[in-house]
Scaffold this motif. Structure first.
Motif, short mmCIF file in Angstrom:
data_model
loop_
_atom_site.label_atom_id
_atom_site.label_comp_id
_atom_site.label_asym_id
_atom_site.label_seq_id
_atom_site.Cartn_x
_atom_site.Cartn_y
_atom_site.Cartn_z
N GLY A 1 -5.90 11.65 3.55
CA GLY A 1 -6.55 12.52 2.58
C GLY A 1 -5.91 12.50 1.21
O GLY A 1 -6.49 13.02 0.25
N GLU A 2 -4.72 11.91 1.09
CA GLU A 2 -4.03 11.85 -0.19
C GLU A 2 -4.29 10.51 -0.86
O GLU A 2 -4.61 9.52 -0.21
CB GLU A 2 -2.52 12.06 0.00
CG GLU A 2 -2.15 13.45 0.46
CD GLU A 2 -0.65 13.65 0.55
OE1 GLU A 2 -0.22 14.82 0.62
OE2 GLU A 2 0.09 12.64 0.55
N SER A 3 -4.09 10.48 -2.18
CA SER A 3 -4.33 9.28 -2.96
C SER A 3 -3.02 8.72 -3.49
O SER A 3 -1.99 9.40 -3.52
CB SER A 3 -5.27 9.57 -4.13
OG SER A 3 -4.70 10.53 -5.00
N GLY A 4 -3.06 7.46 -3.90
CA GLY A 4 -1.89 6.80 -4.45
C GLY A 4 -2.30 5.53 -5.15
O GLY A 4 -3.48 5.31 -5.45
N MET A 5 -1.32 4.67 -5.42
CA MET A 5 -1.59 3.43 -6.14
C MET A 5 -0.91 2.27 -5.42
O MET A 5 0.17 2.41 -4.85
CB MET A 5 -1.11 3.52 -7.58
CG MET A 5 -1.69 4.69 -8.35
SD MET A 5 -1.31 4.65 -10.12
CE MET A 5 -2.55 3.51 -10.69
N VAL A 6 -1.57 1.11 -5.44
CA VAL A 6 -1.02 -0.10 -4.84
C VAL A 6 0.05 -0.64 -5.79
O VAL A 6 -0.23 -0.87 -6.98
CB VAL A 6 -2.12 -1.14 -4.61
CG1 VAL A 6 -1.55 -2.41 -3.97
CG2 VAL A 6 -3.23 -0.54 -3.73
N TRP B 1 -3.69 -2.68 -12.83
CA TRP B 1 -4.95 -2.30 -13.44
C TRP B 1 -5.39 -0.98 -12.82
O TRP B 1 -4.87 -0.56 -11.78
CB TRP B 1 -6.02 -3.38 -13.22
CG TRP B 1 -6.13 -3.83 -11.79
CD1 TRP B 1 -6.82 -3.22 -10.78
CD2 TRP B 1 -5.49 -4.96 -11.20
NE1 TRP B 1 -6.65 -3.90 -9.61
CE2 TRP B 1 -5.85 -4.98 -9.83
CE3 TRP B 1 -4.64 -5.97 -11.69
CZ2 TRP B 1 -5.40 -5.96 -8.95
CZ3 TRP B 1 -4.20 -6.94 -10.82
CH2 TRP B 1 -4.58 -6.94 -9.47
N ALA B 2 -6.32 -0.30 -13.46
CA ALA B 2 -6.75 1.01 -12.97
C ALA B 2 -7.36 0.90 -11.58
O ALA B 2 -8.18 0.02 -11.32
CB ALA B 2 -7.77 1.61 -13.94
N HIS B 3 -6.95 1.80 -10.68
CA HIS B 3 -7.50 1.83 -9.34
C HIS B 3 -7.08 3.12 -8.66
O HIS B 3 -6.16 3.81 -9.14
CB HIS B 3 -7.00 0.64 -8.51
CG HIS B 3 -5.54 0.69 -8.21
ND1 HIS B 3 -4.57 0.29 -9.11
CD2 HIS B 3 -4.86 1.12 -7.11
CE1 HIS B 3 -3.37 0.45 -8.59
NE2 HIS B 3 -3.52 0.96 -7.37
N CYS B 4 -7.73 3.46 -7.58
CA CYS B 4 -7.35 4.62 -6.78
C CYS B 4 -7.42 4.27 -5.31
O CYS B 4 -8.45 3.80 -4.82
CB CYS B 4 -8.28 5.80 -7.07
SG CYS B 4 -7.83 7.31 -6.15
N LEU C 1 0.83 -1.19 0.00
CA LEU C 1 0.00 0.00 0.00
C LEU C 1 0.87 1.25 0.00
O LEU C 1 1.93 1.28 0.63
CB LEU C 1 -0.92 0.01 1.22
CG LEU C 1 -1.87 -1.19 1.36
CD1 LEU C 1 -2.72 -1.05 2.62
CD2 LEU C 1 -2.76 -1.33 0.13
N PRO C 2 0.44 2.30 -0.70
CA PRO C 2 1.24 3.53 -0.74
C PRO C 2 1.28 4.21 0.63
O PRO C 2 0.31 4.18 1.38
CB PRO C 2 0.51 4.39 -1.77
CG PRO C 2 -0.89 3.88 -1.78
CD PRO C 2 -0.80 2.41 -1.50
#
Length: 290
Positions: free
Chosen positions: A176-181, A186-189, A170-171
């Motif tokens: 409150g911030e977003s990232g990527m696994v 595949w596309a995800h948030c 996990l990022p």
């Protein structure tokens, strides 16, 4: 009569009492499964299938999978399965055919489409369950995302086997911030939730804000009547949204739990197929390119 859930009530006891009564009456019909583990990229996926010793459970699986647009089991839900009122607009209802023990559905009292955007009220109802109990909340947004009913319902389970294996990937973003696994191609948030996300008074608004954030980053509008298919998963620490392109990879159905490391197959021979290609091929095949 449905129990009105109070903020200081013992929700775990309330659900346990409802489960006991529903098992005794036969309203609750668990699907007995066998389980094995399939590993890929250092992540152990739990794979369940209907036990060969429980042939009658195959009929229950068929009942879950059958989509009859003219039948709505939530209008009204079975009284024996209805555990608690979650405010004015939602009910907590036991899954009639659970594969995972203590599987709970959080349904709207009046019909709303499963493809409709989730509201602050939906998240507030989820928080009344997940806030005190932890575990995993999830949502199958539409048929292509694994939803078996058209009536809006979130779902909750105790954390399924396999979920903890994703933790190293996990990022490390701030609340409150977003990232990527890192291992998801595949596309995800992924959105790290603020510490206050599950506080009763603001939970609905806070969680919906993070949901809208994730939808926007994935190109999904939360201001329309029907959102394109997606899966949503929530723990106390994070939210994960995955756009979907198909319900099945070949003949293996996938819902949100697949992205938590928990898959279900109908036949034991599908496990060999799953081992041969790897779970990531299945998850990639029903998602969108990253």
């Amino acid at each position: 009569m449905t129990s009105q859930l109070q903020p200081d009530s013992d929700l775990a006891r309330l659900l346990a009492d409802c489960t006991e009564r529903a098992l005794e009456s036969g309203a609750l019909q668990p699907i007995r499964t066998e389980q094995t583990m399939v590993e890929e990229a250092g992540i152990r996926f739990s794979v369940r299938w209907v036990s060969s010793l429980a042939h009658k459970d195959a009929a229950r699986v068929a009942a879950v999978s059958k989509r009859d647009p003219g039948f709505n089991p939530f209008l009204p839900p079975e009284p024996e399965l209805t555990a608690a009122a979650l405010g004015e607009h939602h009910l907590a209802v036991l899954n009639k055919y659970p594969v995972i023990a203590n599987h709970l559905l959080i349904i709207t009292r009046a019909f709303e489409a499963q493809t409709a955007p989730l509201t602050a009220g939906d998240f507030a109802a989820l928080a009344r369950v997940q806030g005190p109990l932890g575990g995993l909340g999830f949502y199958n947004g539409g048929t292509e995302a694994g939803a078996s009913q058209a009536h809006k319902h979130l779902q909750w389970v105790p954390s399924p086997a396999g979920l903890e294996a994703f933790a190293p990937h996990l990022p490390q973003c701030r609340p409150g911030e977003s990232g990527m696994v890192s291992v998801f191609d595949w596309a995800h948030c992924f959105v790290r939730l603020p510490a206050s996300a599950w506080q009763a008074e603001d939970a609905g608004r806070t969680l919906r804000h993070c949901y809208v954030q994730a939808c926007g980053l994935m190109g999904l509008s939360s201001a329309v009547d029907a959102i394109a298919p997606y899966n949503l998963l929530l723990t106390h620490e994070w939210l994960l949204l995955i756009p979907r392109s198909a319900e099945k990879w070949r003949d293996i159905s996938v819902n949100a739990l697949g992205y938590s490391g928990s898959l279900f197959v109908r036949r034991q021979e599908q496990i060999d197929e799953l081992r041969a290609v790897g779970p990531f091929t299945v998850l990639r095949g029903v998602g969108l390119p990253r």
